[in-house]
Design a protein around this motif. Structure first.
Motif, PDB file in Angstrom:
ATOM      1  N   ALA A   1      44.784  23.780  42.665  1.00 44.60           N
ATOM      2  CA  ALA A   1      45.141  24.792  41.680  1.00 44.60           C
ATOM      3  C   ALA A   1      44.027  24.608  40.603  1.00 44.60           C
ATOM      4  O   ALA A   1      43.614  25.941  40.169  1.00 44.60           O
ATOM      5  N   ARG A   2      43.628  23.764  40.004  1.00 41.85           N
ATOM      6  CA  ARG A   2      43.109  23.784  39.004  1.00 41.85           C
ATOM      7  C   ARG A   2      41.512  24.112  39.376  1.00 41.85           C
ATOM      8  O   ARG A   2      40.566  24.314  38.545  1.00 41.85           O
ATOM      9  N   LEU A   3      41.055  24.033  40.661  1.00 46.49           N
ATOM     10  CA  LEU A   3      39.806  24.480  41.188  1.00 46.49           C
ATOM     11  C   LEU A   3      39.946  25.881  41.097  1.00 46.49           C
ATOM     12  O   LEU A   3      39.010  26.521  41.069  1.00 46.49           O
ATOM     13  N   ALA A   4      40.919  26.401  41.886  1.00 44.58           N
ATOM     14  CA  ALA A   4      40.938  27.737  42.183  1.00 44.58           C
ATOM     15  C   ALA A   4      41.251  28.593  40.695  1.00 44.58           C
ATOM     16  O   ALA A   4      40.441  29.614  40.613  1.00 44.58           O
ATOM     17  N   GLY A   5      41.567  27.847  39.533  1.00 46.82           N
ATOM     18  CA  GLY A   5      41.430  28.602  38.334  1.00 46.82           C
ATOM     19  C   GLY A   5      40.276  28.110  37.615  1.00 46.82           C
ATOM     20  O   GLY A   5      40.179  28.661  36.502  1.00 46.82           O
ATOM     21  N   ALA A   6      39.335  27.830  38.134  1.00 49.79           N
ATOM     22  CA  ALA A   6      37.965  27.360  37.291  1.00 49.79           C
ATOM     23  C   ALA A   6      37.367  28.758  37.124  1.00 49.79           C
ATOM     24  O   ALA A   6      36.895  28.753  35.962  1.00 49.79           O
ATOM     25  N   ALA A   7      37.355  29.586  37.866  1.00 51.46           N
ATOM     26  CA  ALA A   7      36.503  30.882  37.668  1.00 51.46           C
ATOM     27  C   ALA A   7      37.453  31.984  37.047  1.00 51.46           C
ATOM     28  O   ALA A   7      37.100  33.070  36.456  1.00 51.46           O
ATOM     29  N   ARG A   8      38.841  31.561  36.702  1.00 45.10           N
ATOM     30  CA  ARG A   8      39.670  32.534  36.063  1.00 45.10           C
ATOM     31  C   ARG A   8      39.454  33.164  34.865  1.00 45.10           C
ATOM     32  O   ARG A   8      39.265  34.369  34.572  1.00 45.10           O
ATOM     33  N   PRO A   9      38.921  32.334  33.549  1.00 45.67           N
ATOM     34  CA  PRO A   9      38.329  32.700  32.512  1.00 45.67           C
ATOM     35  C   PRO A   9      37.279  33.751  32.744  1.00 45.67           C
ATOM     36  O   PRO A   9      37.159  34.907  32.006  1.00 45.67           O
ATOM     37  N   LEU A  10      36.331  33.530  33.567  1.00 48.05           N
ATOM     38  CA  LEU A  10      35.222  34.307  33.901  1.00 48.05           C
ATOM     39  C   LEU A  10      35.527  35.644  34.639  1.00 48.05           C
ATOM     40  O   LEU A  10      35.115  36.583  33.975  1.00 48.05           O
ATOM     41  N   GLN A  11      36.702  35.802  35.651  1.00 49.41           N
ATOM     42  CA  GLN A  11      36.834  36.931  36.160  1.00 49.41           C
ATOM     43  C   GLN A  11      37.615  37.802  34.989  1.00 49.41           C
ATOM     44  O   GLN A  11      37.369  39.038  35.032  1.00 49.41           O
ATOM     45  N   GLU A  12      38.569  37.022  34.232  1.00 50.35           N
ATOM     46  CA  GLU A  12      39.227  37.724  33.118  1.00 50.35           C
ATOM     47  C   GLU A  12      38.063  38.350  32.052  1.00 50.35           C
ATOM     48  O   GLU A  12      38.367  39.635  31.830  1.00 50.35           O
ATOM     49  N   ALA A  13      37.032  38.055  31.728  1.00 46.78           N
ATOM     50  CA  ALA A  13      36.048  38.151  30.916  1.00 46.78           C
ATOM     51  C   ALA A  13      35.222  39.373  31.713  1.00 46.78           C
ATOM     52  O   ALA A  13      34.822  40.119  31.072  1.00 46.78           O
ATOM     53  N   VAL A  14      35.005  39.432  33.037  1.00 44.08           N
ATOM     54  CA  VAL A  14      34.256  40.374  33.639  1.00 44.08           C
ATOM     55  C   VAL A  14      35.159  41.675  33.522  1.00 44.08           C
ATOM     56  O   VAL A  14      34.666  42.768  33.219  1.00 44.08           O
ATOM     57  N   VAL A  15      36.413  41.386  33.780  1.00 43.10           N
ATOM     58  CA  VAL A  15      37.238  42.658  33.877  1.00 43.10           C
ATOM     59  C   VAL A  15      37.514  43.293  32.459  1.00 43.10           C
ATOM     60  O   VAL A  15      37.358  44.539  32.268  1.00 43.10           O
ATOM     61  N   GLY A  16      37.290  42.352  31.378  1.00 51.18           N
ATOM     62  CA  GLY A  16      37.558  42.711  30.042  1.00 51.18           C
ATOM     63  C   GLY A  16      35.978  43.561  29.875  1.00 51.18           C
ATOM     64  O   GLY A  16      36.135  44.810  29.087  1.00 51.18           O
ATOM     65  N   ARG A  17      35.044  42.989  30.198  1.00 52.29           N
ATOM     66  CA  ARG A  17      33.575  43.783  29.934  1.00 52.29           C
ATOM     67  C   ARG A  17      33.591  45.323  30.625  1.00 52.29           C
ATOM     68  O   ARG A  17      33.191  46.179  30.217  1.00 52.29           O
ATOM     69  N   VAL A  18      34.139  45.187  31.710  1.00 60.48           N
ATOM     70  CA  VAL A  18      34.055  46.428  32.720  1.00 60.48           C
ATOM     71  C   VAL A  18      35.055  47.382  31.999  1.00 60.48           C
ATOM     72  O   VAL A  18      34.810  48.678  31.829  1.00 60.48           O
ATOM     73  N   ALA A  19      36.357  47.001  31.444  1.00 63.85           N
ATOM     74  CA  ALA A  19      37.210  47.908  30.726  1.00 63.85           C
ATOM     75  C   ALA A  19      36.426  48.353  29.802  1.00 63.85           C
ATOM     76  O   ALA A  19      36.690  49.611  29.194  1.00 63.85           O
ATOM     77  N   ALA A  20      35.650  47.492  28.828  1.00 66.62           N
ATOM     78  CA  ALA A  20      35.031  48.239  27.617  1.00 66.62           C
ATOM     79  C   ALA A  20      33.868  49.128  28.106  1.00 66.62           C
ATOM     80  O   ALA A  20      33.944  49.914  27.268  1.00 66.62           O
ATOM     81  N   ILE A  21      33.206  49.031  29.132  1.00 66.62           N
ATOM     82  CA  ILE A  21      32.276  50.012  29.475  1.00 66.62           C
ATOM     83  C   ILE A  21      33.249  51.426  29.864  1.00 66.62           C
ATOM     84  O   ILE A  21      32.698  52.473  29.522  1.00 66.62           O
ATOM     85  N   ILE A  22      33.972  51.122  30.655  1.00 64.31           N
ATOM     86  CA  ILE A  22      34.864  52.392  30.902  1.00 64.31           C
ATOM     87  C   ILE A  22      35.347  53.014  29.713  1.00 64.31           C
ATOM     88  O   ILE A  22      35.500  54.191  29.793  1.00 64.31           O
ATOM     89  N   GLY A  23      35.827  52.258  28.884  1.00 65.10           N
ATOM     90  CA  GLY A  23      36.377  52.941  27.624  1.00 65.10           C
ATOM     91  C   GLY A  23      35.347  53.486  26.729  1.00 65.10           C
ATOM     92  O   GLY A  23      35.782  54.604  26.385  1.00 65.10           O
ATOM     93  N   ALA A  24      34.162  52.728  26.752  1.00 67.76           N
ATOM     94  CA  ALA A  24      33.084  53.695  26.042  1.00 67.76           C
ATOM     95  C   ALA A  24      32.516  54.840  26.698  1.00 67.76           C
ATOM     96  O   ALA A  24      32.248  55.884  26.424  1.00 67.76           O
TER      97      ALA A  24
END
Length: 204
Positions: A124-147
């Protein structure tokens, strides 16, 4: 002279860790996480298993350190790929190129990354290692879509960003595995799929 020795030892230690992580990344790409052993990693790194254990107690510790290194590298890639400047001035094809091309280049340079981040059987702790990054990527894409589509409601913008990232993630393994014209064809199809999904958002 006494000060130089610890510095040299520290430099050798950092290089040894880098060699171990490089070896693990290559083996994860070739054989997958589960089939890779610490002995195989040590052999690929050109060291003894005992030397490896001086730095990492087990394979999970190697994977965690490798995950941290990949996350840091991917954050730098995403920062350059998802630049909000002049988003509205780009054509849709140019926008997709700017988002996608650096991510493809990163995954091609690090084919073992998917063995870590795409493995649902990881601890579980390994599977979640990239979760902050994945959330950041989704956030960046959402910002681009919003712009790009300022009239799109926030809930729809965030959902569109999540789906976009999932489409890219699903297509990345076959793109990495392909070569030459086959890879080019898959990339073209992925961009076509993204264009078909993103373009209707302009209707809002």
């Amino acid at each position: 002279m006494t000060e130089a020795r610890p510095v040299k030892r520290q430099a050798r230690g950092r290089q040894r860790i880098a060699d171990i992580l490089d070896a693990a990344l290559a083996l994860f790409a070739e054989a997958g996480y589960e089939a890779t052993t610490t002995n195989a990693v040590a052999a690929r790194a050109g060291i003894s298993p005992g030397s490896l254990y001086q730095f990492f107690p087990n394979k999970e510790a190697i994977a965690e350190a490798l995950s941290a290194r990949l996350v840091e590298q991917m954050q730098a890639v995403h920062s350059s790929a998802f630049d909000l400047a002049q988003v509205t001035d780009l054509t849709l094809d140019e926008l997709i190129d700017r988002m996608l091309d650096p991510l493809i280049a990163f995954n091609l340079a690090n084919p073992g990354a998917k063995a870590l981040f795409g493995n649902t059987d990881m601890p579980a702790r390994l599977a979640g290692a990239a979760r902050p990054l994945q959330e950041a990527v989704v956030g960046r894409v959402a910002a681009i879509i919003g712009a790009r589509f300022p009239r799109l409601p926030a809930t729809e913008r965030n959902l569109a960003a999540l789906v976009t990232v999932r489409i890219v993630a699903a297509m990345m393994p076959p793109i990495v595995a392909a070569h030459g014209v086959d890879r080019d064809a898959l990339i073209a199809e992925l961009k076509k799929a993204l264009r078909g999904y993103i373009a209707p958002l302009d209707a809002h």
